[in-house]
Write a protein that holds these residues in place. Structure first.
Motif, PDB file in Angstrom:
ATOM      1  N   LEU A 163     -24.807 -14.243  12.137  1.00 25.93           N
ATOM      2  CA  LEU A 163     -25.470 -13.480  13.193  1.00 25.93           C
ATOM      3  C   LEU A 163     -25.175 -11.987  13.051  1.00 25.93           C
ATOM      4  O   LEU A 163     -26.079 -11.152  13.217  1.00 25.93           O
ATOM      5  CB  LEU A 163     -25.006 -13.997  14.554  1.00 25.93           C
ATOM      6  CG  LEU A 163     -25.607 -13.331  15.789  1.00 25.93           C
ATOM      7  CD1 LEU A 163     -27.128 -13.465  15.812  1.00 25.93           C
ATOM      8  CD2 LEU A 163     -25.002 -13.932  17.060  1.00 25.93           C
ATOM      9  N   ILE A 164     -23.948 -11.629  12.742  1.00 27.65           N
ATOM     10  CA  ILE A 164     -23.591 -10.224  12.526  1.00 27.65           C
ATOM     11  C   ILE A 164     -24.426  -9.629  11.404  1.00 27.65           C
ATOM     12  O   ILE A 164     -24.968  -8.516  11.519  1.00 27.65           O
ATOM     13  CB  ILE A 164     -22.084 -10.111  12.212  1.00 27.65           C
ATOM     14  CG1 ILE A 164     -21.255 -10.403  13.463  1.00 27.65           C
ATOM     15  CG2 ILE A 164     -21.740  -8.713  11.663  1.00 27.65           C
ATOM     16  CD1 ILE A 164     -19.784 -10.637  13.170  1.00 27.65           C
ATOM     17  N   ALA A 170     -28.649  -5.963   9.731  1.00 22.92           N
ATOM     18  CA  ALA A 170     -29.842  -5.753   8.901  1.00 22.92           C
ATOM     19  C   ALA A 170     -30.985  -5.127   9.689  1.00 22.92           C
ATOM     20  O   ALA A 170     -31.907  -4.553   9.091  1.00 22.92           O
ATOM     21  CB  ALA A 170     -30.285  -7.075   8.280  1.00 22.92           C
ATOM     22  N   GLU A 171     -30.934  -5.193  11.025  1.00 20.51           N
ATOM     23  CA  GLU A 171     -31.974  -4.573  11.835  1.00 20.51           C
ATOM     24  C   GLU A 171     -31.954  -3.057  11.688  1.00 20.51           C
ATOM     25  O   GLU A 171     -32.970  -2.389  11.898  1.00 20.51           O
ATOM     26  CB  GLU A 171     -31.785  -4.960  13.300  1.00 20.51           C
ATOM     27  CG  GLU A 171     -31.804  -6.450  13.548  1.00 20.51           C
ATOM     28  CD  GLU A 171     -33.027  -6.918  14.290  1.00 20.51           C
ATOM     29  OE1 GLU A 171     -33.254  -6.453  15.418  1.00 20.51           O
ATOM     30  OE2 GLU A 171     -33.757  -7.751  13.730  1.00 20.51           O
ATOM     31  N   GLY A 172     -30.791  -2.489  11.380  1.00 24.21           N
ATOM     32  CA  GLY A 172     -30.706  -1.096  10.992  1.00 24.21           C
ATOM     33  C   GLY A 172     -30.523  -0.081  12.095  1.00 24.21           C
ATOM     34  O   GLY A 172     -30.253   1.088  11.809  1.00 24.21           O
TER      35      GLY A 172
END
Length: 251
Positions: free
Chosen positions: A179-180, A185-187
């Motif tokens: 999850l982390i 990765a969403e940035g």
């Protein structure tokens, strides 16, 4: 205790009890309510303190309800302030009944003795945990998602930079780490791993209901200034739900 339908008691609220997905959302610090039978419903703190993070996790209940709907799963939310008794502590933890928290003395707890402690355990703490355990035990593949919020800054401490923290037992990191990784990765997020504090405390809710039964789990901490409105709470839930689901495919 067998839970078969939505319920509201003085200790807990269950929503979506009939939902059969593998998810279970919990919210240990959903409320700042003090029951009338506890010090006359007044712990002796200024009203402003009862709206702070020391009394509950602001915004966490709204996120929990929205996640319950999006994951089509039950949610169990506490209905008493963590200052009355902290359901995210073991029964033998000295901070179960707080006398001082983030610079505020809790007058009604200062001289609370064994009888007061036992009444709070029997009427509030134990029924709340019994409700979680009943729902968690309905199926073998339950995933527990504990929702919390944290204050941007403790008194006299540096500001906390994270938007969200994912907490976990270092001996059981896989699901939370997945999850982390997805959140990072969403940035656009500062994501803490076991921040702003450690993710494992013997006897806490995750230990009690997940680790001891080898259930998949994660604990989500969202900075509370980011979830002050229903729209923000719904927005975070909408962001988290697909990532929670996707993380399962990565472990």
């Amino acid at each position: 205790m067998t839970v078969s339908q939505d319920r509201i008691t003085e200790s807990f609220e269950i929503m979506g009890a009939a939902r059969r997905s593998r998810w279970l959302v919990t919210c240990d610090h959903a409320s700042n309510h003090v029951p009338d039978w506890v010090a006359g419903g007044d712990l002796g703190l200024p009203a402003a303190d009862m709206t702070r993070h020391i009394a509950y996790d602001p915004g966490a209940a709204g996120v929990s309800r929205a996640l319950s709907d999006l994951l089509e799963c039950p949610a169990v939310l506490s209905r008493f302030s963590r200052l009355v008794m902290d359901p995210n502590r073991g029964e033998d933890d000295p901070t179960l009944l707080m006398r001082l928290y983030d610079g505020s003395v809790i007058p009604a707890n200062r001289n609370a003795g064994h009888a007061a402690r036992e009444e709070r355990l029997q009427r509030l703490y134990r029924p709340y945990h019994a409700a979680i355990e009943s729902l968690a035990a309905r199926q073998d593949d339950t995933v527990i998602v504990a929702v919390h919020s944290f204050t941007p800054q403790l008194r006299g401490r540096p500001p906390r930079p994270w938007h969200i923290g994912i907490l976990f037992d270092p001996a059981d990191p896989d699901y939370s780490q997945a999850l982390i990784d997805l959140l990072r990765a969403e940035g656009d997020l500062s994501v803490g791993a076991n921040q702003p504090y450690s993710g494992h405390l013997p006897g806490d809710s995750i230990d009690r209901h997940a680790l001891r039964y080898h259930r998949l789990n994660t604990l989500i901490e969202i900075r509370n200034d980011l979830i002050t409105t229903p729209a923000q709470q719904a927005g975070w839930a909408a962001r988290l739900a697909p990532l929670l689901q996707r993380a399962l495919t990565l472990i």
